[in-house]
Scaffold this motif. Structure first.
Motif, short mmCIF file in Angstrom:
data_model
loop_
_atom_site.label_atom_id
_atom_site.label_comp_id
_atom_site.label_asym_id
_atom_site.label_seq_id
_atom_site.Cartn_x
_atom_site.Cartn_y
_atom_site.Cartn_z
N GLU A 811 0.85 -1.20 0.00
CA GLU A 811 0.00 0.00 0.00
C GLU A 811 0.88 1.24 0.00
OE1 GLU A 811 -3.69 0.64 2.60
OE2 GLU A 811 -2.14 1.81 3.59
N CYS A 812 0.58 2.23 -0.94
CA CYS A 812 1.28 3.55 -1.01
C CYS A 812 0.30 4.62 -0.61
CB CYS A 812 1.80 3.81 -2.42
SG CYS A 812 2.51 5.48 -2.60
N ALA A 813 0.67 5.45 0.40
CA ALA A 813 -0.19 6.53 0.89
C ALA A 813 0.51 7.87 0.66
CB ALA A 813 -0.50 6.32 2.35
N ALA A 814 -0.26 8.87 0.09
CA ALA A 814 0.24 10.24 -0.12
C ALA A 814 -0.54 11.16 0.81
CB ALA A 814 0.07 10.66 -1.57
N THR A 815 0.20 12.00 1.59
CA THR A 815 -0.44 12.81 2.62
C THR A 815 0.12 14.24 2.55
OG1 THR A 815 -0.54 10.85 4.02
CG2 THR A 815 -0.92 13.00 5.07
N ASN A 816 -0.78 15.27 2.60
CA ASN A 816 -0.35 16.67 2.83
C ASN A 816 -1.36 17.32 3.74
OD1 ASN A 816 -2.53 17.36 1.28
ND2 ASN A 816 -1.37 18.35 -0.37
N ALA A 817 -1.29 18.65 3.93
CA ALA A 817 -2.14 19.33 4.90
C ALA A 817 -3.61 19.28 4.53
CB ALA A 817 -1.68 20.78 5.02
N HIS A 818 -3.89 18.97 3.26
CA HIS A 818 -5.29 18.99 2.83
C HIS A 818 -5.90 17.60 2.72
CE1 HIS A 818 -4.81 23.23 2.10
NE2 HIS A 818 -3.77 23.00 1.29
N GLY A 819 -5.15 16.48 3.09
CA GLY A 819 -5.78 15.15 3.08
C GLY A 819 -4.78 14.06 2.78
N GLU A 896 -12.91 10.52 1.56
CA GLU A 896 -11.95 11.49 1.05
C GLU A 896 -10.74 11.57 1.96
OE1 GLU A 896 -15.23 14.52 -0.88
OE2 GLU A 896 -13.87 15.21 0.68
N ALA A 897 -9.65 12.06 1.37
CA ALA A 897 -8.42 12.23 2.15
C ALA A 897 -8.68 13.18 3.27
CB ALA A 897 -7.30 12.73 1.24
N GLY A 898 -8.01 12.85 4.39
CA GLY A 898 -8.22 13.68 5.57
C GLY A 898 -9.38 13.23 6.41
N ASP A 899 -10.17 12.33 5.91
CA ASP A 899 -11.30 11.81 6.69
C ASP A 899 -10.77 10.84 7.73
OD1 ASP A 899 -13.63 10.40 7.56
OD2 ASP A 899 -14.65 11.26 5.80
N PRO A 900 -11.25 10.90 8.99
CA PRO A 900 -10.74 9.99 10.03
C PRO A 900 -11.01 8.54 9.70
CG PRO A 900 -11.84 11.85 11.02
CD PRO A 900 -12.11 11.95 9.56
#
Length: 917
Positions: A811-819, A896-900
């Motif tokens: 699994e590859c995950a991309a994360t920034n301040a918006h999600g 969506e990204a950023g969702d808990p």
């Protein structure tokens, strides 16, 4: 039998030869006669020369012999059968000597021939004539005496090097001697001073001798041309005794003109002429002087000689004596009233005339008597004498002047009673008196003042004006006269009588008057500039009377003009246009309040703060005399009410001014940040840009390079540079704003290379994400997968020596301040089922144990304590703990990204992260 030997054979041959020769000799003696011989048989000898003759014979025993000749002999030599004799001084043209011998009763003879020759030592050209007329023939004659033989002689006549005649005497007898050559030649101009000569040649080369030549001495020929006309003689017909007159004699067509001789004589007197040449013309000029001894008729002779010819002309000249008449006065300087006698006399043959009255007969005087008066002073008398000479009447005259002595007279014509002179130019002052002797005149003021410099050139000044007494004096008496001198001069307008500047006060009465100086007295008029009406009388002064007036003074000597500036002064007064009641001050403009006040002299204006303004503070003015608070800057200006007071020497006036403050737009970083950020997908809002200023500015922002309006929702295309401009009534201000658009991460690519792996092989997983700000990449591997390698930005996961434990879901995950966004990929490791089962069981147990222990250690140490140095992970390859949440359902589904819900609690993801050192 053998033949005779060679020697014997040669002996017999010689013998037979001798016998043959002897027989031949005896035969010849018996046959040939005896002879005599003379050598040289023929000879050519120069005249007066010598020669040896040899006389011989073949007679064996001659009885006797000799040489017969008429020539002189100098010596003889003899032998048995020969005789040699020298002959000298051979002069005969031709002789024949005889050689003889007596032999056997016979006489043997030999006859010779001797001839003489003579060189052309004397070549004579007969003398030429001393002068030869051009166009006539003359004879050239050449003589060469004694030269010969003539048959070998050639004569040539020459003009310079030009051959004129030539003759050879071939065929003449041998005894002939000497030669003459004559030619007739036409004389030409070019033959003048030409050289003529004769050339002789004696050619004896055929006789074995040389060529003998000689020339005569050259003779010069002089040619001439003398026309038959007689000379032209120019001379006076009459010549007075004691006078000198020029005479000239001219003759044309002469050649050579310089050789011509001119003789000029007047009677027995030979003149010394000055001869000039011009081409072929000769002119002789001389001065003829007549003396008393020559009085009477004489001949003037001109003779021109050229070559041996001459031409002559004669003219008659009469020499006469005529003395000038004698005019005398009995008293040349006679007092007034005395009788004076005038006498005129001349020669015995002359007739005199005095004042138009002739004498009775020639030779007698003419008389005139008169009682002299003042009018006879400087009277001239004229005496004329006439004389007839050779049919021509001659006249001479004499004049004289009578001087009459009388007392001085001062006439109005010579010394006027009233003088009027213009001032300035230099004048010669004349006051002349008649009288003889000439009187001296002196003019001075009676009070002993100024003296007039009479007769001298000098300037005329006003100081000379006045009355003078003139006195004329000579030895006969004196005369006195009073004269008045008036000096006129042009008008002058000075500052006393006509000031340049005049000041009037409004509402008062005044008059414009100018006084001018001048003689005669000038008239003065003043006219306002641009108008034609003359200003006269009293005026009620108003402002309209201010201006420039031109005043002109005129008299007979000229005019003068002057400009007079009239100033009308009045008290201060305010005008709304020049000093407004309401003024808006614009902050930063630097503009001062303009309050212009009408008044003369210019009023002093001060505006001081009152209600709502700083009490007592001066308002800065655009005035030449600001108030005492002019050092206050405009930034200190306070809006409110100000009282403006205008003052001059004629009064004061107050005006209320309300001052309002406004400012142009102004933007800075606080009101309009230069860097602004939007979020993709959010609703469009205006740029956060505001401006300060009064009135409130209007702000408008536009994107540079694009005219499209903003979309309803923010997209990445909205990023760029914007220009914001704030505007109000006092100006504009602008700023450049850079807008950045941020968006949440999306894993755009997740791929494996190669897609399938055998045990022990290598494979690589690549994960690429799109996000702004840039996303952080994290991986989650299957449980038990060891020896995982990550790139510096975690975008690549690599495995070397794959085992079964490396198979499974990654699994590859991309994360920034918006999600956050996740994608998964499954990796399969293929191999034998047995090996896979056994190895998988054993390895799985070991891996589970090791993985559980490692996970426990990492969680209990590095992740909890936070003691791991992340910056060294690039070089050491140690693991980094990422406290990210567990994955969702997949890359393309889930919240969506950023969702808990996308990051469940309790899921730990381990990855190796390499960071820059």
């Amino acid at each position: 039998m053998p033949g005779p030997s060679p020697g014997l054979r040669r002996a017999f041959l010689g013998l037979w030869a001798a016998l043959g020769l002897g027989i031949l000799g005896f035969s010849a003696i018996a046959q040939e006669p005896f002879w005599a011989d003379l050598q040289p048989r023929v000879a050519l000898v120069e005249r007066g020369g010598s020669l040896w003759l040899n006389c011989s014979t073949n007679c064996p025993r001659p009885e006797r012999g000799g040489l017969e000749t008429s020539l002189r002999r100098n010596g003889t030599q003899r032998g048995l059968r020969w005789l040699a004799r020298q002959l000298v001084d051979i002069r005969e043209p031709e002789t024949q000597p005889v050689c003889f011998f007596r032999c056997s009763r016979r006489t043997l003879q030999a006859r010779g021939l001797i001839r003489t020759f003579q060189k052309p030592d004397r070549v004579e050209l007969v003398p030429l004539p001393s002068w030869q007329r051009v166009g006539e023939n003359f004879t050239l004659s050449c003589r060469v005496p004694g030269a010969g033989p003539r048959g070998s002689l050639t004569l040539t006549l020459l003009r310079g090097t030009q051959e004129l005649a030539r003759r050879s005497f071939v065929g003449e007898p041998p005894r002939a001697r000497g030669a003459v050559l004559t030619a007739t030649v036409l004389a030409r101009r070019e033959d003048h001073k030409a050289n003529f000569s004769c050339h002789a040649e004696l050619d004896l080369r055929p006789h074995g001798l040389g060529l003998f030549a000689n020339s005569s001495a050259p003779r010069e020929l002089r040619t001439f041309v003398l026309p038959p006309d007689t000379p032209s003689l120019v001379a006076p017909r009459l010549l007075e005794v004691g006078s000198q007159r020029p005479v000239s004699c001219t003759l044309d067509g002469l050649f050579p003109a310089p050789e011509a001789r001119v003789y000029l004589a007047l009677g027995d007197q030979r003149l010394n002429p000055d001869v000039t040449l011009e081409g072929d013309t000769v002119m002789a000029t001389a001065i003829a002087t007549a003396s008393e001894e020559q009085e009477g008729a004489r001949q003037l002779v001109c003779n021109v000689t050229l070559g041996d010819e001459s031409r002559e002309t004669q003219e008659n000249v009469t020499i006469y004596s005529f003395p000038a008449p004698l005019l005398t006065l009995s008293d040349p300087n006679a007092p007034e009233g005395k009788t004076v006698t005038v006498t005129c006399t001349a020669g015995t043959q002359a007739l005199v005339t005095l004042e138009g009255i002739p004498a009775a007969v020639p030779g007698q005087p003419a008389l005139l008597q008169l009682n002299v008066t003042e009018d006879d002073d400087k009277r001239g008398f004229f005496c004329d004498a006439t004389l007839e000479v050779d049919g021509e009447t001659l006249s001479k005259n004499q004049s004289t002047e009578l001087r009459v002595l009388y007392a001085p007279r001062l006439d109005d014509s010579d010394c006027p009673r009233s003088w009027t002179w213009p001032e300035g130019p230099e004048q010669t002052l004349h006051c002349e008196a008649r009288g003889n002797p000439e009187p001296s005149v002196h003019c001075a003021r009676p009070d002993g003042g100024a003296v007039l410099a009479l007769g001298l050139l000098g300037p005329v000044t006003r100081a000379l004006a006045g009355t003078y007494r003139c006195t004329a004096v000579n030895v006969q008496g004196q005369a006195v006269k009073d004269v008045t001198l008036t000096v006129e001069y042009a008008p002058a307008l000075d500052s006393v009588g006509c000031p340049e500047r005049i000041t009037w006060l409004e509402g008062t009465e005044a008059s414009l008057s100018c006084v001018a100086h001048g003689v005669p007295p000038p008239s003065v008029s003043c006219v306002r500039s641009g108008e034609s009406e003359v200003v006269e009388g009293l005026l009620l002064v108003g402002r309209e009377h201010a201006g420039t007036y031109r005043c002109e003074a005129i008299n007979a000597r000229g005019s003068a003009a002057k400009n007079v500036a009239v100033t009308v002064e009045y008290g201060p007064s305010f005008e709304e246009l020049s000093c407004p009641s309401n003024w808006t001050w614009v902050e930063g403009s630097g503009k001062l309040f303009s309050c212009e006040v009408d008044g003369k002299p210019e009023p002093r204006v001060e505006c001081m703060g009152s209600e709502g303004a700083s009490e007592g503070v001066a308002l800065p003015l655009e005035s030449s005399n600001p108030g005492p608070s002019d050092s206050m800057t405009l930034s200190d200006l306070t809006p409110g009410i100000y009282l403006c007071n205008a003052t001059n020497r004629h009064g004061s006036m107050v005006k209320t001014v309300v001052v309002n403050s406004e400012s142009p737009p102004q933007m800075d970083e606080s009101s309009c940040p230069s860097q602004q950020t939007w979020l993709e997908g959010a609703k469009v809002t205006a740029l956060a840009c505001a401006a300060r200023g009064r009135p409130s500015p209007r702000v408008r922002c536009t994107r540079e390079g694009s005219t499209q309006p903003l979309q309803k929702l923010v997209s990445r295309e909205d990023a760029g540079t914007y220009r914001c401009v704030a505007t109000n009534a006092h100006g504009t201000d602008s700023r450049t704003v850079t807008v950045g658009v941020e968006y949440r991460p999306v894993v755009a690519e997740l791929a494996a290379s190669p897609p399938s792996v055998r045990p022990g092989g290598n494979f690589t997983l690549t994960c690429r994400a799109e996000a702004w700000p840039p996303a952080q990449i994290s991986w989650r591997a299957p449980p038990g997968a060891l020896n995982l390698g990550l790139s510096s930005n975690n975008s690549t996961l690599s495995v070397a020596g794959a085992m079964g434990s490396h198979g499974g879901e990654y699994e590859c995950a991309a994360t920034n301040a918006h999600g956050r966004h996740v994608r998964r990929i499954t990796v399969r490791v293929a191999g034998p089922w047995l090996w896979v089962a056994v190895g998988g069981a054993a390895g799985g147990a070991a891996l589970l144990a090791a993985g559980a222990g490692l996970a426990f250690y990492v969680q209990s140490t590095a992740c909890k304590k936070g003691e791991y140095n992340v910056q060294e992970a690039e070089s050491s390859g140690e693991a980094v703990c990422l406290n990210g949440a567990g994955g969702g359902a997949g890359a393309d589904s889930g919240p969506e990204a950023g969702d808990p819900a996308e990051s469940p609690a309790g899921d730990d993801v381990f990855s190796i992260q390499l960071t820059a050192a």
